[in-house]
Design a protein around this motif. Sequence first.
Motif, short mmCIF file in Angstrom:
data_model
loop_
_atom_site.label_atom_id
_atom_site.label_comp_id
_atom_site.label_asym_id
_atom_site.label_seq_id
_atom_site.Cartn_x
_atom_site.Cartn_y
_atom_site.Cartn_z
N SER A 185 -8.92 -18.48 -48.51
CA SER A 185 -7.73 -19.26 -48.85
C SER A 185 -6.49 -18.64 -48.21
CB SER A 185 -7.56 -19.36 -50.36
OG SER A 185 -7.19 -18.11 -50.92
N VAL A 186 -6.44 -17.31 -48.15
CA VAL A 186 -5.30 -16.64 -47.50
C VAL A 186 -5.35 -16.88 -45.99
CG1 VAL A 186 -4.18 -14.42 -47.06
CG2 VAL A 186 -5.17 -14.89 -49.31
N GLU A 187 -6.53 -16.79 -45.41
CA GLU A 187 -6.67 -17.05 -43.97
C GLU A 187 -6.24 -18.47 -43.64
OE1 GLU A 187 -10.39 -14.00 -43.03
OE2 GLU A 187 -10.78 -16.11 -43.50
N SER A 188 -6.57 -19.41 -44.52
CA SER A 188 -6.17 -20.80 -44.32
C SER A 188 -4.64 -20.93 -44.34
CB SER A 188 -6.80 -21.68 -45.40
OG SER A 188 -6.37 -23.01 -45.27
N LYS A 189 -4.00 -20.22 -45.28
CA LYS A 189 -2.54 -20.24 -45.35
C LYS A 189 -1.92 -19.65 -44.09
CE LYS A 189 1.42 -18.50 -48.01
NZ LYS A 189 2.12 -18.09 -46.77
N VAL A 190 -2.48 -18.55 -43.60
CA VAL A 190 -1.96 -17.91 -42.39
C VAL A 190 -2.09 -18.86 -41.20
CG1 VAL A 190 -2.37 -16.04 -40.74
CG2 VAL A 190 -2.32 -15.55 -43.19
N LEU A 191 -3.20 -19.57 -41.11
CA LEU A 191 -3.38 -20.55 -40.03
C LEU A 191 -2.38 -21.69 -40.15
CD1 LEU A 191 -7.25 -20.97 -39.59
CD2 LEU A 191 -5.61 -20.27 -37.85
N GLU A 192 -2.15 -22.14 -41.38
CA GLU A 192 -1.18 -23.22 -41.62
C GLU A 192 0.21 -22.75 -41.20
OE1 GLU A 192 0.14 -25.12 -45.69
OE2 GLU A 192 -1.90 -25.77 -45.18
N ASP A 193 0.56 -21.52 -41.57
CA ASP A 193 1.86 -20.98 -41.17
C ASP A 193 1.97 -20.85 -39.65
OD1 ASP A 193 2.52 -20.81 -43.82
OD2 ASP A 193 2.14 -18.67 -44.02
N ALA A 194 0.84 -20.54 -39.00
CA ALA A 194 0.85 -20.44 -37.54
C ALA A 194 1.12 -21.79 -36.90
CB ALA A 194 -0.49 -19.87 -37.06
N VAL A 195 0.56 -22.86 -37.48
CA VAL A 195 0.83 -24.21 -36.98
C VAL A 195 2.31 -24.53 -37.13
CG1 VAL A 195 0.42 -26.66 -37.35
CG2 VAL A 195 -1.50 -25.07 -37.43
N VAL A 196 2.87 -24.21 -38.30
CA VAL A 196 4.30 -24.46 -38.55
C VAL A 196 5.15 -23.71 -37.53
CG1 VAL A 196 6.19 -24.12 -40.17
CG2 VAL A 196 3.99 -24.94 -41.00
N GLU A 197 4.81 -22.46 -37.30
CA GLU A 197 5.57 -21.64 -36.34
C GLU A 197 5.50 -22.24 -34.94
OE1 GLU A 197 5.43 -17.02 -34.73
OE2 GLU A 197 4.69 -17.49 -36.75
N LYS A 198 4.31 -22.73 -34.57
CA LYS A 198 4.13 -23.34 -33.26
C LYS A 198 4.97 -24.62 -33.13
CE LYS A 198 1.91 -23.98 -29.29
NZ LYS A 198 2.04 -23.05 -28.14
N LEU A 199 4.97 -25.44 -34.15
CA LEU A 199 5.72 -26.69 -34.11
C LEU A 199 7.23 -26.45 -34.12
CD1 LEU A 199 3.59 -28.89 -36.54
CD2 LEU A 199 3.63 -28.97 -34.04
N LEU A 200 7.65 -25.37 -34.78
CA LEU A 200 9.08 -25.07 -34.83
C LEU A 200 9.65 -24.75 -33.45
CD1 LEU A 200 9.44 -22.95 -38.10
CD2 LEU A 200 10.52 -25.15 -37.61
N ASP A 201 8.78 -24.31 -32.53
CA ASP A 201 9.24 -24.04 -31.16
C ASP A 201 9.79 -25.30 -30.50
OD1 ASP A 201 8.49 -21.41 -31.39
OD2 ASP A 201 6.54 -21.67 -30.42
N SER A 202 9.32 -26.46 -30.97
CA SER A 202 9.75 -27.73 -30.39
C SER A 202 10.76 -28.46 -31.26
CB SER A 202 8.54 -28.64 -30.17
OG SER A 202 7.57 -28.03 -29.36
N ALA A 203 11.19 -27.84 -32.36
CA ALA A 203 12.08 -28.50 -33.30
C ALA A 203 13.54 -28.16 -33.01
CB ALA A 203 11.73 -28.08 -34.72
N GLN A 204 14.43 -29.00 -33.54
CA GLN A 204 15.87 -28.74 -33.49
C GLN A 204 16.26 -28.14 -34.84
OE1 GLN A 204 17.84 -29.42 -30.73
NE2 GLN A 204 19.49 -28.34 -31.81
N VAL A 205 16.36 -26.80 -34.91
CA VAL A 205 16.61 -26.10 -36.17
C VAL A 205 18.10 -25.84 -36.34
CG1 VAL A 205 16.09 -24.07 -37.57
CG2 VAL A 205 14.33 -25.02 -36.04
N THR A 206 18.63 -26.28 -37.48
CA THR A 206 20.04 -26.05 -37.80
C THR A 206 20.11 -25.20 -39.07
OG1 THR A 206 20.61 -28.24 -36.93
CG2 THR A 206 22.24 -27.15 -38.35
N GLU A 207 20.88 -24.13 -39.00
CA GLU A 207 21.03 -23.26 -40.16
C GLU A 207 22.16 -23.76 -41.05
OE1 GLU A 207 21.53 -19.24 -38.86
OE2 GLU A 207 19.40 -18.99 -38.38
N LYS A 208 21.94 -23.70 -42.37
CA LYS A 208 22.94 -24.14 -43.32
C LYS A 208 23.16 -23.04 -44.36
CE LYS A 208 23.94 -27.56 -46.90
NZ LYS A 208 23.42 -28.70 -47.70
N GLU A 209 24.37 -22.51 -44.38
CA GLU A 209 24.69 -21.46 -45.35
C GLU A 209 24.78 -22.06 -46.76
OE1 GLU A 209 28.02 -19.08 -44.41
OE2 GLU A 209 27.29 -18.52 -42.41
#
Length: 440
Positions: free
Chosen positions: A402-426
């Motif tokens: 279950s932890v390995e699955s979470k790490v893989l899911e987080d890796a997908v998110v990290e990969k997709l974020l490379d193509s996203a327009q991320v805006t920081e909000k304080e």
Amino acid sequence: MQVSIETTSGLERRLTVGVPAERVDSEVDSRLQKAAGNVRLPGFRPGKVPMKVMRQRFGAGMRQEVLGEVMSQSFQEAVVQENLRPAGQPNIEPKNLEPGQDLEYIATFEVFPEVEVVEMQGFDVEKPVAEVTDEDVDQIIEVFRKQQGSWDEVERAAAEGDKVNIDYTGTKDGEAFDGGSAEGSDLELGSGRMIPGFEDGIVGMKAGEEKTLALSFPDDYHNEDLKGAAVEFAIKLNSVTALTPAELNEDLFKLYGVEEGGEEQFRKEVRENMHRELKNAVENKVKQQVMDAVIEAHESLEVPKALIAQEVDVLRNQMFQQFGGAAGQNLDLKSLLPDDMFSENAERRVKLGLLLSEMVSKFELKADADKVRATIEDMASTYQEPEEVVNWYYSNQEQLASVESKVLEDAVVEKLLDSAQVTEKECSYQEAIGQAQQPA
């Protein structure tokens, strides 16, 4: 074995399977011969029962057993032959089960969809940016003090946050209604447990006072007879108790796992836990937006109803256990917690599961061992014996997976974020935590 296949609708398939009679009959004979060696029947020596008698006495039952097994086995062979991936169990409809004739049946089932991952470029993600301030720490510590505080009776007027003990009688058009009366009922003012205006009407009352409140039930109230109804509640206030927060001392610190170091160490550990909570909250908020974008980009993906039904059952059981349900209770959960409560979330989870699995394959991602270890250590850090928790995860394959699955899911998110327009909000700590309360 003969197999024909047709697409009935969407992901549903119908297989017509024919199995030679010899396969069934020979298996029935083989089992009857083996059984004859152990069967004892009057008039026959042990192990000497003729096959004719065996067929008369046991043939029909043995044939039914073999038919079930052959249909199950041949179905698996057929889906492999036709290169199909069934989602869920098939509905099998026998067409011909006559002895001496070829077995024929129809199996109807859904298949997994062909998942095509689309390119996701430039989707918007808002990332909360916050810090843990001294004031935030003070607020959390105040919560702890209240959690461990004591309730003491007071002689002043009731205020929001107090607990009161009351008798009340509700009437509609001068007549009492079901569920509208109680004696010696405890109520925390400000809890929102009662209809609008009820708790506010008690604020300012003292023990021994009586009051009648003219109120209305909400238009969306669950009882049809009381929806939007004008009513009156006659209330008698029996007592008022107020919360006295626990002292900020060694006893309080020990309750939260701080044995040494006094208030300084206590505040340090509270702050560290808040930093961890903030980090997780921000990650969950970002992850939720990425998952929303994934769903939106693959809106047309059809998912098997069988998988949705399985996920509905999982969510239903989780909710049942969350609210104190225990395994073995003889309850009709589908009536208590109907499918409609979970179907939308279940479909989303199934769709995300299929998409994320395909993305892991497409991006050639692996569960990095160091990240798995770091994730487990982070979860274990909140326990008194972290090393024991770490060892438990690594000795339990299901939990480790279950932890390995979470790490893989987080890796997908990290990969997709490379193509996203991320805006920081304080924002403040409380705003950041509040923003991440909804599940991704």
